[in-house]
Scaffold this active site. Sequence first.
Site, PDB file in Angstrom:
ATOM      1  N   LYS A 284       0.879  -1.228   0.003  1.00 26.21           N
ATOM      2  CA  LYS A 284      -0.027  -0.055   0.092  1.00 26.21           C
ATOM      3  C   LYS A 284       0.809   1.256   0.037  1.00 26.21           C
ATOM      4  O   LYS A 284       2.044   1.065   0.361  1.00 26.21           O
ATOM      5  CB  LYS A 284      -0.983   0.158   1.364  1.00 26.21           C
ATOM      6  CG  LYS A 284      -1.941  -1.089   1.169  1.00 26.21           C
ATOM      7  CD  LYS A 284      -2.788  -1.145   2.583  1.00 26.21           C
ATOM      8  CE  LYS A 284      -3.950  -1.933   2.724  1.00 26.21           C
ATOM      9  NZ  LYS A 284      -5.063  -1.812   1.848  1.00 26.21           N
ATOM     10  N   ARG A 358     -10.556 -11.261   0.967  1.00 26.63           N
ATOM     11  CA  ARG A 358     -11.646 -12.073   0.395  1.00 26.63           C
ATOM     12  C   ARG A 358     -10.938 -13.458   0.435  1.00 26.63           C
ATOM     13  O   ARG A 358     -11.746 -14.546   0.508  1.00 26.63           O
ATOM     14  CB  ARG A 358     -11.924 -11.620  -0.997  1.00 26.63           C
ATOM     15  CG  ARG A 358     -10.731 -11.636  -1.963  1.00 26.63           C
ATOM     16  CD  ARG A 358     -10.739 -10.491  -3.122  1.00 26.63           C
ATOM     17  NE  ARG A 358     -10.623  -9.257  -2.808  1.00 26.63           N
ATOM     18  CZ  ARG A 358     -10.960  -8.311  -3.781  1.00 26.63           C
ATOM     19  NH1 ARG A 358     -11.102  -8.611  -4.976  1.00 26.63           N
ATOM     20  NH2 ARG A 358     -11.027  -6.777  -3.414  1.00 26.63           N
TER      21      ARG A 358
END
Length: 489
Positions: A284, A358
């Site tokens: 990130k 996920r």
Amino acid sequence: MEQLTIQFTYGAAQTGNQQSDAVVRFVSAQELQQPAGAGLPAQIAQALQLAAAGELFKGETGQTEVYPTYGLMPASYILFAGLSGQGDAGQLRLAAAAAAKALKRIKARTAKVELSRELAAQFDGRAAGQALAEGLTLALHDWLPLKREEAFRHELASVQLFLLPEADEETVRAWTSGLQRGGIFAQGVCYARDLTNMPGNELTPERLASYAEDLARDYDFDIEVVDEWSAADQGMGGLLAVGRGSVNEPRMIVIHYEGAPDRSDVWGLVGKGVTFDTGGISLKRGPGMEEMISDMGGAAAVLGAMQIIGELKPEINVIAVIPAAENMPSHRAYKPGDIIRMMNGLTVEVTNTDAEGRIVLADGLTTAIRRGANRIVDVATLTGAVVSTLGDHVSGTVANDEKLQQAVIEAGQAAGERIWAFPAYPEYRKELKSSAADLRNSGWRYAGAIMGGLFIGEFAEGLPWVHLDIAGTAFVEKGRGWEPKGLPA
């Protein structure tokens, strides 16, 4: 963790002269147009009327006026809180939150809350009592910074509700039941908030599991904590891959509650427990990465719900599952191009290691299903895309069962949590296909919140399933209503 506890009671008329720090009186705009209400000294009534005449106080939700009583009442202060929206419990929750902030400013520890019979009659007493207790409790529950000098949270020790004039027995029962229920719900939310605000070095996957074990012990739940070796034995390839880059090994936490042993329905509550998310090899950006302590907000929500269930003991069956991991870059970390075999046997091509939530949730769904869950709700701070779409005021949802999805949306509406349903058209699912594996975890540049949810849905095995993306709502930078800011200053 320190728990904020407020004792909520219904006050009988004959006890109304007991001393308290403050009297809170809810007032609507309509009531302001009428002569001063019962029980108000003339001087205070006149001050309120002058404020109304000068439009300094209009009786709108969120407005408050505080006056010293100068010994004219059995309280040091009287606090008027505006309340609009006839019969809307959500407005009462907001008004109570505004009152709580004003009580905090005057450092009140005890309060009497007064509602006119006319105003109280507009509400369903049970729903309104719950909203009142939630608003007062949650607005006071601030994030506590970790400093050399220990920080303290202002506490409102007791609240006594009065309906003026004295209400009938049925009304009292409804409001009292609501107050007690609201106090329990608020405590569950406060517990979840405290977990979400913990720094990543304090809340590792193993430490999160220990909090779950404490909760299970307090409420006599059965609990399994699956370590990295047992996870490998059970084929939890997704959880292990995401956690591989960290020295803090992953955990799969499973809590069992059986409140209706004769019923076959079993709810699966699955919460994303990524205790810190760097993005892994797909790192990130640095600015704002500190907010990723909140990436276990879904796990915190599930544990908060289990605390409420432990208190209320409803006649339902629940399996709560929390896949907990740290997503870190290292020489051991999983990487783009890897193919993972998931717990249910499906293979996943990793195209972005920052789409890790996920992956762990997929194994979380399989874990819940193998332990008997037959309707599933997963909760996750899943995508930045949901924030781009809905901001931080609304959560997004994707589902394979519209009836269950609508029930979740309506439950959110009753709780003051807005949820927006995204479409789940077959065309979106086609974008999950991979030429190298059964699925890919990322790749299409559009509809990110939908795609992330639908990936999880591929592991629901056809059972009714709803996904909640709370990436925008789990951690707010500015306080609002009953939601103090969650971001350290």
